[in-house]
Design a protein around this motif. Structure first.
Motif, PDB file in Angstrom:
ATOM      1  N   LEU A  86      64.047  44.279 -39.592  1.00 42.66           N
ATOM      2  CA  LEU A  86      63.082  43.191 -39.500  1.00 42.66           C
ATOM      3  C   LEU A  86      63.689  41.851 -39.910  1.00 42.66           C
ATOM      4  O   LEU A  86      63.350  40.804 -39.346  1.00 42.66           O
ATOM      5  N   LYS A  87      64.603  41.889 -40.856  1.00 45.42           N
ATOM      6  CA  LYS A  87      65.295  40.654 -41.253  1.00 45.42           C
ATOM      7  C   LYS A  87      66.119  40.098 -40.097  1.00 45.42           C
ATOM      8  O   LYS A  87      66.072  38.900 -39.800  1.00 45.42           O
ATOM      9  N   VAL A  88      66.862  40.974 -39.420  1.00 43.11           N
ATOM     10  CA  VAL A  88      67.698  40.555 -38.295  1.00 43.11           C
ATOM     11  C   VAL A  88      66.832  40.063 -37.131  1.00 43.11           C
ATOM     12  O   VAL A  88      67.159  39.080 -36.464  1.00 43.11           O
ATOM     13  N   ALA A  89      65.718  40.750 -36.899  1.00 47.86           N
ATOM     14  CA  ALA A  89      64.805  40.346 -35.826  1.00 47.86           C
ATOM     15  C   ALA A  89      64.154  39.002 -36.137  1.00 47.86           C
ATOM     16  O   ALA A  89      64.049  38.125 -35.262  1.00 47.86           O
ATOM     17  N   TYR A  90      63.710  38.826 -37.365  1.00 47.85           N
ATOM     18  CA  TYR A  90      63.023  37.596 -37.774  1.00 47.85           C
ATOM     19  C   TYR A  90      63.957  36.394 -37.691  1.00 47.85           C
ATOM     20  O   TYR A  90      63.562  35.311 -37.219  1.00 47.85           O
ATOM     21  N   ALA A  91      65.191  36.590 -38.139  1.00 46.49           N
ATOM     22  CA  ALA A  91      66.158  35.490 -38.121  1.00 46.49           C
ATOM     23  C   ALA A  91      66.379  34.991 -36.699  1.00 46.49           C
ATOM     24  O   ALA A  91      66.439  33.774 -36.453  1.00 46.49           O
ATOM     25  N   PHE A  92      66.493  35.915 -35.747  1.00 47.14           N
ATOM     26  CA  PHE A  92      66.655  35.515 -34.347  1.00 47.14           C
ATOM     27  C   PHE A  92      65.400  34.808 -33.844  1.00 47.14           C
ATOM     28  O   PHE A  92      65.483  33.748 -33.209  1.00 47.14           O
ATOM     29  N   GLU A  93      64.240  35.398 -34.112  1.00 47.04           N
ATOM     30  CA  GLU A  93      62.982  34.851 -33.629  1.00 47.04           C
ATOM     31  C   GLU A  93      62.775  33.409 -34.079  1.00 47.04           C
ATOM     32  O   GLU A  93      62.306  32.566 -33.305  1.00 47.04           O
ATOM     33  N   GLN A  94      63.127  33.118 -35.313  1.00 44.45           N
ATOM     34  CA  GLN A  94      62.886  31.796 -35.866  1.00 44.45           C
ATOM     35  C   GLN A  94      63.784  30.705 -35.289  1.00 44.45           C
ATOM     36  O   GLN A  94      63.523  29.514 -35.465  1.00 44.45           O
ATOM     37  N   GLN A  95      64.829  31.120 -34.590  1.00 43.32           N
ATOM     38  CA  GLN A  95      65.728  30.160 -33.946  1.00 43.32           C
ATOM     39  C   GLN A  95      65.255  29.776 -32.545  1.00 43.32           C
ATOM     40  O   GLN A  95      65.841  28.904 -31.907  1.00 43.32           O
ATOM     41  N   HIS A  96      64.239  30.455 -32.052  1.00 42.07           N
ATOM     42  CA  HIS A  96      63.764  30.247 -30.687  1.00 42.07           C
ATOM     43  C   HIS A  96      62.235  30.211 -30.669  1.00 42.07           C
ATOM     44  O   HIS A  96      61.581  30.570 -31.636  1.00 42.07           O
ATOM     45  N   ASP A  97      61.681  29.813 -29.542  1.00 41.69           N
ATOM     46  CA  ASP A  97      60.224  29.791 -29.412  1.00 41.69           C
ATOM     47  C   ASP A  97      59.741  30.708 -28.306  1.00 41.69           C
ATOM     48  O   ASP A  97      58.624  30.565 -27.808  1.00 41.69           O
ATOM     49  N   PHE A  98      60.551  31.703 -27.925  1.00 39.26           N
ATOM     50  CA  PHE A  98      60.173  32.617 -26.848  1.00 39.26           C
ATOM     51  C   PHE A  98      58.852  33.322 -27.149  1.00 39.26           C
ATOM     52  O   PHE A  98      58.031  33.531 -26.252  1.00 39.26           O
ATOM     53  N   HIS A  99      58.663  33.707 -28.424  1.00 34.90           N
ATOM     54  CA  HIS A  99      57.466  34.461 -28.806  1.00 34.90           C
ATOM     55  C   HIS A  99      56.205  33.603 -28.801  1.00 34.90           C
ATOM     56  O   HIS A  99      55.092  34.137 -28.855  1.00 34.90           O
ATOM     57  N   LYS A 100      56.372  32.299 -28.753  1.00 35.24           N
ATOM     58  CA  LYS A 100      55.217  31.400 -28.778  1.00 35.24           C
ATOM     59  C   LYS A 100      54.684  31.088 -27.390  1.00 35.24           C
ATOM     60  O   LYS A 100      53.607  30.514 -27.243  1.00 35.24           O
ATOM     61  N   LYS A 101      55.436  31.453 -26.360  1.00 28.93           N
ATOM     62  CA  LYS A 101      55.015  31.164 -24.998  1.00 28.93           C
ATOM     63  C   LYS A 101      54.101  32.276 -24.510  1.00 28.93           C
ATOM     64  O   LYS A 101      54.421  33.463 -24.629  1.00 28.93           O
ATOM     65  N   ILE A 102      52.954  31.909 -23.987  1.00 34.13           N
ATOM     66  CA  ILE A 102      51.988  32.903 -23.525  1.00 34.13           C
ATOM     67  C   ILE A 102      51.612  32.607 -22.078  1.00 34.13           C
ATOM     68  O   ILE A 102      51.590  31.447 -21.646  1.00 34.13           O
ATOM     69  N   PRO A 103      51.317  33.642 -21.295  1.00 28.35           N
ATOM     70  CA  PRO A 103      50.933  33.431 -19.899  1.00 28.35           C
ATOM     71  C   PRO A 103      49.558  32.795 -19.799  1.00 28.35           C
ATOM     72  O   PRO A 103      48.704  32.974 -20.667  1.00 28.35           O
TER      73      PRO A 103
END
Length: 468
Positions: A448-465
């Motif tokens: 989860l640490k490795v996943a979170y660190a990547f996520e916080q560098q990008h906004d891919f998870h914030k884009k919604i259809p």
């Protein structure tokens, strides 16, 4: 407000800016307006209860192979279309104690057998990003509901990638915990040595929150492991100095150009965060598909023998008991379920048991040993979640081609390891892509640490259809 992740809604409730009831009612209205476009739910629950505790009454969606007392649990099959749960799964009990309400039971591949959510008796789930494409499977309804705003968070189950693959296709976070970390009691079994319940969420922090709630030893599950459950949110950090991440380069040669580039970009991100990148060798991973479909089908043929029309579920007519059995299973099961039952029965038959089943168990051990060796050198391993982006509904007609969509997710199930898919970009078709991260058994903290660190560098998870 229903577009926000759980942890943000909890903060707003804490500040008394919103109430859980307001969230529930807004979500219910949205589901009734838009579910017909996605077909993410099999049944809707419109009962709200005021609750406190950690989740404060916020609604969770549940895959329709997890027992929720007083609701239908159909497994998206005609065989169980009239079956009502008479008890709660352990994960449901834990969520209720944590203050969750439930908004509905999500659509899925029949008995969790599929990679596209096209085998459901209730019709296919459509991808919110392109309704002509699949949502992935078998937890496609759970992933599509979260991606489209029809759920804030959901539970799925993962036997060979059934949480991570649809999470990748729909652009959300999907976590498969270590085998034994989360109780399987109350999960309708597909392949008992592979199945695991896990969360599908909008971001990694929500995955931490739900994993902490549903994890823990359960005496009602003989495969449950008695290990401590940490507070996973304490490990979230963007500092990866000292963390070693393994890359299996061979995987990048068998994926689309878009996915290969997204993984290369992820590697660059991890280097910038201070992680050390190393190549790892997993020599037996190329046999994972064949190994999985022997073992999973063998266990499925045994587990699904209980559905005979006698004690519960669908019953067909017949002049004799044997004829009733045959007619019930012929009419009650779909084509893919029948295929896997027959494959499993074949490999367990007396003439082929040693040649197929026993050899597959040995191969599974070799795959596990490959990961053990790799994790003696690195803390996490990254892989593509899928070889391609979401394909069109009806496009993949050959079973083997469908099975290959789980090429990179199956190894974690065979080895019993935790794995997560996080959004890592978009294809030329403007469809989400997923980065898969694996860690050693019961090291979800690192995962989860490795996943979170990547996520916080990008906004891919914030884009919604955009829903129409």
């Amino acid at each position: 407000m229903i577009e926000k992740p759980l942890h943000e809604l909890l903060d707003l409730i804490e500040k008394k800016e919103i109430t859980a009831k307001e969230v529930f009612e807004e979500l219910l209205i949205y589901i009734k307006s838009h579910n017909k476009n996605i077909n993410a739910y099999i049944s809707i629950i419109d009962t709200f209860e005021e609750k406190g505790s950690l989740l404060k009454g916020l609604p969770i969606a549940v895959k329709d192979n997890i027992m929720l007392k007083g609701t239908k649990t159909t497994c998206a099959s005609k065989m169980l279309s009239n079956f009502e749960s008479i008890y709660d799964a352990t994960v449901i009990e834990k969520l209720k104690l944590a203050g969750a309400n439930f908004i509905g039971k999500t659509n899925m591949d029949e008995f969790a057998m599929g990679s596209s959510c096209e085998t459901s008796y209730f019709g296919p789930v459509r991808n919110p990003w392109d309704k002509q494409r699949v949502s992935g499977g078998s937890s496609g309804g759970s992933a599509a509901s979260v991606a489209s705003g029809l759920a804030i968070a959901s539970l799925g189950s993962d036997t060979g990638g059934s949480i991570r693959q649809p999470a990748s296709f729909c652009g959300v976070v999907g976590l498969k915990p270590t085998y034994g970390r989360v109780s399987r009691y109350g999960l309708v079994a597909f392949a008992s040595s592979l199945d695991q319940i896990g969360p599908i969420t909008r971001d990694v922090k929500d995955a931490c929150l739900l994993l902490g709630i549903i994890s823990g030893f359960d005496p009602k599950d003989s495969t449950s492991i008695n290990v401590d459950v940490p507070n996973y949110t304490e490990f979230l950090s963007q500092d990866l100095k000292g963390i070693k991440i393994g890359v299996y380069e061979a995987a990048l040669k068998s994926v689309s150009e878009d996915i290969a580039q997204s993984i290369e970009n992820a590697i660059d991100t991890y280097k910038k965060l201070g992680a050390q990148i190393e190549n790892v060798d997993l020599p037996h991973i190329k046999y994972s598909i064949s190994d999985y479909y022997i073992l999973a089908c063998a266990e499925a043929s045994s587990n699904l023998a209980r559905f005979d029309g006698v004690k519960y579920g669908y019953r067909a007519n017949g002049q004799t008991l044997e004829e009733m059995y045959v007619n019930t299973r012929t009419e009650g099961f779909g084509a893919e379920v029948k295929r896997r039952i027959m494959l499993g029965t074949y490999v367990l038959s007396s003439g082929y048991y040693d040649a197929y089943y026993i050899r597959s168990l040995r191969l599974r051990n070799l795959i596990k040993m490959d990961f053990d060796k790799a994790f003696s050198k690195v803390d996490a391993i990254i892989l593509p979640t899928t070889p391609t982006d979401a394909f069109k509904i009806g496009e993949v007609t050959k079973p083997l081609d469908m099975y290959l969509s789980d090429t990179f997710t199956i190894p974690a199930n065979l080895a019993g390891l935790p794995a997560i898919s996080v959004p890592c970009g978009f294809s030329k078709n403007h469809l989400p892509l997923g980065l898969q991260i694996l860690s050693n058994a019961f090291r979800e903290d690192i995962l989860l640490k490795v996943a979170y660190a990547f996520e916080q560098q990008h906004d891919f998870h914030k884009k919604i259809p955009i829903m129409e």
